[in-house]
Design a protein around this motif. Structure first.
Motif, PDB file in Angstrom:
ATOM      1  N   MET A   1      15.024  38.837  21.865  1.00  0.00           N
ATOM      2  CA  MET A   1      15.076  39.429  23.187  1.00  0.00           C
ATOM      3  C   MET A   1      16.186  38.769  23.998  1.00  0.00           C
ATOM      4  SD  MET A   1      12.000  39.666  25.892  1.00  0.00           S
ATOM      5  CE  MET A   1      12.292  38.960  27.452  1.00  0.00           C
ATOM      6  N   THR A   2      17.022  39.550  24.623  1.00  0.00           N
ATOM      7  CA  THR A   2      18.112  39.042  25.435  1.00  0.00           C
ATOM      8  C   THR A   2      17.610  38.790  26.851  1.00  0.00           C
ATOM      9  OG1 THR A   2      19.703  40.295  24.145  1.00  0.00           O
ATOM     10  CG2 THR A   2      20.428  39.525  26.287  1.00  0.00           C
ATOM     11  N   THR A   3      17.913  37.595  27.371  1.00  0.00           N
ATOM     12  CA  THR A   3      17.542  37.261  28.736  1.00  0.00           C
ATOM     13  C   THR A   3      18.461  38.006  29.691  1.00  0.00           C
ATOM     14  OG1 THR A   3      16.867  35.073  28.005  1.00  0.00           O
ATOM     15  CG2 THR A   3      17.242  35.351  30.358  1.00  0.00           C
ATOM     16  N   PRO A   4      17.900  38.692  30.707  1.00  0.00           N
ATOM     17  CA  PRO A   4      18.757  39.430  31.632  1.00  0.00           C
ATOM     18  C   PRO A   4      19.664  38.499  32.429  1.00  0.00           C
ATOM     19  CG  PRO A   4      16.486  39.463  32.386  1.00  0.00           C
ATOM     20  CD  PRO A   4      16.498  38.793  31.038  1.00  0.00           C
ATOM     21  N   ALA A   5      20.808  39.013  32.836  1.00  0.00           N
ATOM     22  CA  ALA A   5      21.737  38.235  33.663  1.00  0.00           C
ATOM     23  C   ALA A   5      21.104  37.956  35.016  1.00  0.00           C
ATOM     24  CB  ALA A   5      23.042  39.002  33.835  1.00  0.00           C
ATOM     25  N   PRO A   6      21.305  36.756  35.554  1.00  0.00           N
ATOM     26  CA  PRO A   6      20.744  36.434  36.873  1.00  0.00           C
ATOM     27  C   PRO A   6      21.354  37.304  37.966  1.00  0.00           C
ATOM     28  CG  PRO A   6      21.605  34.457  35.800  1.00  0.00           C
ATOM     29  CD  PRO A   6      22.010  35.627  34.967  1.00  0.00           C
ATOM     30  N   THR A   7      20.566  37.586  38.965  1.00  0.00           N
ATOM     31  CA  THR A   7      21.077  38.310  40.123  1.00  0.00           C
ATOM     32  C   THR A   7      20.923  37.491  41.398  1.00  0.00           C
ATOM     33  OG1 THR A   7      18.964  39.451  40.377  1.00  0.00           O
ATOM     34  CG2 THR A   7      20.672  40.582  39.111  1.00  0.00           C
ATOM     35  N   VAL A   8      20.293  36.327  41.308  1.00  0.00           N
ATOM     36  CA  VAL A   8      20.227  35.369  42.399  1.00  0.00           C
ATOM     37  C   VAL A   8      20.663  34.029  41.815  1.00  0.00           C
ATOM     38  CG1 VAL A   8      18.745  34.166  44.042  1.00  0.00           C
ATOM     39  CG2 VAL A   8      18.326  36.580  43.542  1.00  0.00           C
ATOM     40  N   TRP A   9      21.662  33.403  42.429  1.00  0.00           N
ATOM     41  CA  TRP A   9      22.197  32.143  41.924  1.00  0.00           C
ATOM     42  C   TRP A   9      22.045  31.054  42.990  1.00  0.00           C
ATOM     43  CZ3 TRP A   9      24.520  31.261  37.177  1.00  0.00           C
ATOM     44  CH2 TRP A   9      24.838  32.389  36.415  1.00  0.00           C
ATOM     45  N   PRO A  10      21.120  30.111  42.840  1.00  0.00           N
ATOM     46  CA  PRO A  10      21.170  28.942  43.712  1.00  0.00           C
ATOM     47  C   PRO A  10      22.527  28.266  43.497  1.00  0.00           C
ATOM     48  CG  PRO A  10      19.102  29.009  42.517  1.00  0.00           C
ATOM     49  CD  PRO A  10      19.998  30.066  41.917  1.00  0.00           C
ATOM     50  N   ALA A  11      23.198  27.903  44.581  1.00  0.00           N
ATOM     51  CA  ALA A  11      24.529  27.322  44.478  1.00  0.00           C
ATOM     52  C   ALA A  11      24.638  26.131  45.409  1.00  0.00           C
ATOM     53  CB  ALA A  11      25.578  28.379  44.816  1.00  0.00           C
ATOM     54  N   PHE A  12      25.400  25.128  44.989  1.00  0.00           N
ATOM     55  CA  PHE A  12      25.498  23.904  45.757  1.00  0.00           C
ATOM     56  C   PHE A  12      26.780  23.154  45.431  1.00  0.00           C
ATOM     57  CE2 PHE A  12      22.996  23.479  41.985  1.00  0.00           C
ATOM     58  CZ  PHE A  12      23.335  22.267  41.410  1.00  0.00           C
ATOM     59  N   ARG A  13      27.058  22.134  46.229  1.00  0.00           N
ATOM     60  CA  ARG A  13      28.221  21.274  46.055  1.00  0.00           C
ATOM     61  C   ARG A  13      27.756  19.904  45.570  1.00  0.00           C
ATOM     62  NH1 ARG A  13      33.294  23.758  46.601  1.00  0.00           N
ATOM     63  NH2 ARG A  13      33.265  25.120  48.401  1.00  0.00           N
TER      64      ARG A  13
ATOM     65  N   PRO B   1      15.257  29.718  29.856  1.00  0.00           N
ATOM     66  CA  PRO B   1      14.299  30.824  29.964  1.00  0.00           C
ATOM     67  C   PRO B   1      14.782  31.981  30.848  1.00  0.00           C
ATOM     68  CG  PRO B   1      13.198  28.720  30.327  1.00  0.00           C
ATOM     69  CD  PRO B   1      14.674  28.457  30.339  1.00  0.00           C
ATOM     70  N   GLY B   2      15.888  31.780  31.567  1.00  0.00           N
ATOM     71  CA  GLY B   2      16.431  32.827  32.430  1.00  0.00           C
ATOM     72  C   GLY B   2      16.945  32.263  33.734  1.00  0.00           C
ATOM     73  N   GLY B   3      17.976  32.859  34.269  1.00  0.00           N
ATOM     74  CA  GLY B   3      18.558  32.410  35.524  1.00  0.00           C
ATOM     75  C   GLY B   3      19.585  31.317  35.325  1.00  0.00           C
TER      76      GLY B   3
ATOM     77  N   TYR C   1      13.154  25.546  42.008  1.00  0.00           N
ATOM     78  CA  TYR C   1      11.985  25.511  41.128  1.00  0.00           C
ATOM     79  C   TYR C   1      12.397  26.144  39.806  1.00  0.00           C
ATOM     80  CZ  TYR C   1       7.242  26.186  39.378  1.00  0.00           C
ATOM     81  OH  TYR C   1       6.097  26.149  38.611  1.00  0.00           O
ATOM     82  N   LEU C   2      12.214  25.419  38.714  1.00  0.00           N
ATOM     83  CA  LEU C   2      12.575  25.882  37.380  1.00  0.00           C
ATOM     84  C   LEU C   2      11.318  26.203  36.601  1.00  0.00           C
ATOM     85  CD1 LEU C   2      15.152  23.060  36.573  1.00  0.00           C
ATOM     86  CD2 LEU C   2      15.623  25.324  37.540  1.00  0.00           C
ATOM     87  N   VAL C   3      11.247  27.407  36.077  1.00  0.00           N
ATOM     88  CA  VAL C   3      10.093  27.825  35.281  1.00  0.00           C
ATOM     89  C   VAL C   3      10.393  27.584  33.809  1.00  0.00           C
ATOM     90  CG1 VAL C   3       8.613  29.762  34.617  1.00  0.00           C
ATOM     91  CG2 VAL C   3       9.440  29.579  36.972  1.00  0.00           C
ATOM     92  N   THR C   4       9.429  26.994  33.118  1.00  0.00           N
ATOM     93  CA  THR C   4       9.540  26.795  31.682  1.00  0.00           C
ATOM     94  C   THR C   4       8.153  26.885  31.065  1.00  0.00           C
ATOM     95  OG1 THR C   4      10.257  25.295  29.916  1.00  0.00           O
ATOM     96  CG2 THR C   4       9.415  24.276  31.917  1.00  0.00           C
ATOM     97  N   ASP C   5       8.096  27.318  29.828  1.00  0.00           N
ATOM     98  CA  ASP C   5       6.827  27.325  29.102  1.00  0.00           C
ATOM     99  C   ASP C   5       6.550  25.977  28.457  1.00  0.00           C
ATOM    100  OD1 ASP C   5       6.214  29.970  29.726  1.00  0.00           O
ATOM    101  OD2 ASP C   5       7.374  30.728  28.025  1.00  0.00           O
ATOM    102  N   ASP C   6       7.511  25.046  28.549  1.00  0.00           N
ATOM    103  CA  ASP C   6       7.374  23.745  27.905  1.00  0.00           C
ATOM    104  C   ASP C   6       7.629  22.616  28.900  1.00  0.00           C
ATOM    105  OD1 ASP C   6       7.017  21.773  26.044  1.00  0.00           O
ATOM    106  OD2 ASP C   6       8.678  22.398  24.741  1.00  0.00           O
ATOM    107  N   VAL C   7       6.785  22.522  29.913  1.00  0.00           N
ATOM    108  CA  VAL C   7       6.918  21.512  30.956  1.00  0.00           C
ATOM    109  C   VAL C   7       6.899  20.109  30.343  1.00  0.00           C
ATOM    110  CG1 VAL C   7       5.880  20.564  33.057  1.00  0.00           C
ATOM    111  CG2 VAL C   7       5.847  23.031  32.655  1.00  0.00           C
ATOM    112  N   ASP C   8       6.052  19.890  29.343  1.00  0.00           N
ATOM    113  CA  ASP C   8       5.925  18.554  28.747  1.00  0.00           C
ATOM    114  C   ASP C   8       7.236  18.051  28.160  1.00  0.00           C
ATOM    115  OD1 ASP C   8       3.201  18.155  29.355  1.00  0.00           O
ATOM    116  OD2 ASP C   8       2.594  19.323  27.603  1.00  0.00           O
ATOM    117  N   THR C   9       7.985  18.917  27.501  1.00  0.00           N
ATOM    118  CA  THR C   9       9.261  18.493  26.908  1.00  0.00           C
ATOM    119  C   THR C   9      10.260  18.089  27.984  1.00  0.00           C
ATOM    120  OG1 THR C   9       8.949  19.827  24.927  1.00  0.00           O
ATOM    121  CG2 THR C   9      11.221  19.273  25.505  1.00  0.00           C
ATOM    122  N   VAL C  10      10.361  18.870  29.051  1.00  0.00           N
ATOM    123  CA  VAL C  10      11.277  18.523  30.141  1.00  0.00           C
ATOM    124  C   VAL C  10      10.813  17.225  30.799  1.00  0.00           C
ATOM    125  CG1 VAL C  10      12.385  19.307  32.268  1.00  0.00           C
ATOM    126  CG2 VAL C  10      11.803  20.972  30.496  1.00  0.00           C
ATOM    127  N   TRP C  11       9.515  17.071  31.007  1.00  0.00           N
ATOM    128  CA  TRP C  11       8.956  15.857  31.603  1.00  0.00           C
ATOM    129  C   TRP C  11       9.312  14.635  30.758  1.00  0.00           C
ATOM    130  CZ3 TRP C  11       7.607  13.500  35.725  1.00  0.00           C
ATOM    131  CH2 TRP C  11       6.734  12.420  35.715  1.00  0.00           C
TER     132      TRP C  11
END
Length: 131
Positions: free
Chosen positions: A1-13, A51-53, A76-86
């Protein structure tokens, strides 16, 4: 499954965009999509969240461009594998603002600050369903 292209981009310096990009990739797990350097500066960078975005960022510079100060972003970043990122966050000795816990709305999440002071919450809550 292809993840759709983001349409909202948090952006910062960033004061040190190359170092922040490395941290976001190595610690949180973003993927480098595009980095446009100009010497020691980054004119523009795009990092994908697997996972997208994604996010966009660039070095602080006095060019009359976008006036956003470093360290003022939160996401806020959504992931199905919070433990690995933690585990990566802990191994990196990152600045944990809120340790891994189960919030009242279910799932699990934590919050960490990057070296620039931006706040990144990571969890498995995908938000309320759209009507």
């Amino acid at each position: 499954m292809t993840t759709p292209a983001p349409t909202v981009w948090p952006a910062f310096r960033a004061a040190d965009a190359p170092a922040l990009i490395r941290w976001l990739v190595d610690v949180l797990g973003f993927e480098e999509t595009l980095v446009v350097p100009d010497g020691d500066l980054v004119v523009h960078a795009e990092l994908a969240w697997p996972p997208g975005g994604g996010v966009m960022l660039g070095s602080v510079r006095d060019d009359g461009g976008w006036p956003v100060r470093p360290g003022a972003m939160g996401a806020y970043l959504v992931t199905d594998d919070v433990d690995t990122v933690w585990k990566r966050v802990q191994a990196a000795g990152a600045d944990v603002a809120r340790p891994l816990a189960e919030p009242g709305h279910g799932g699990q999440e934590f919050t960490v600050r990057d070296p620039e002071g931006n706040s990144w919450s990571v969890g498995d809550y995908r938000g309320a369903p759209r009507p």
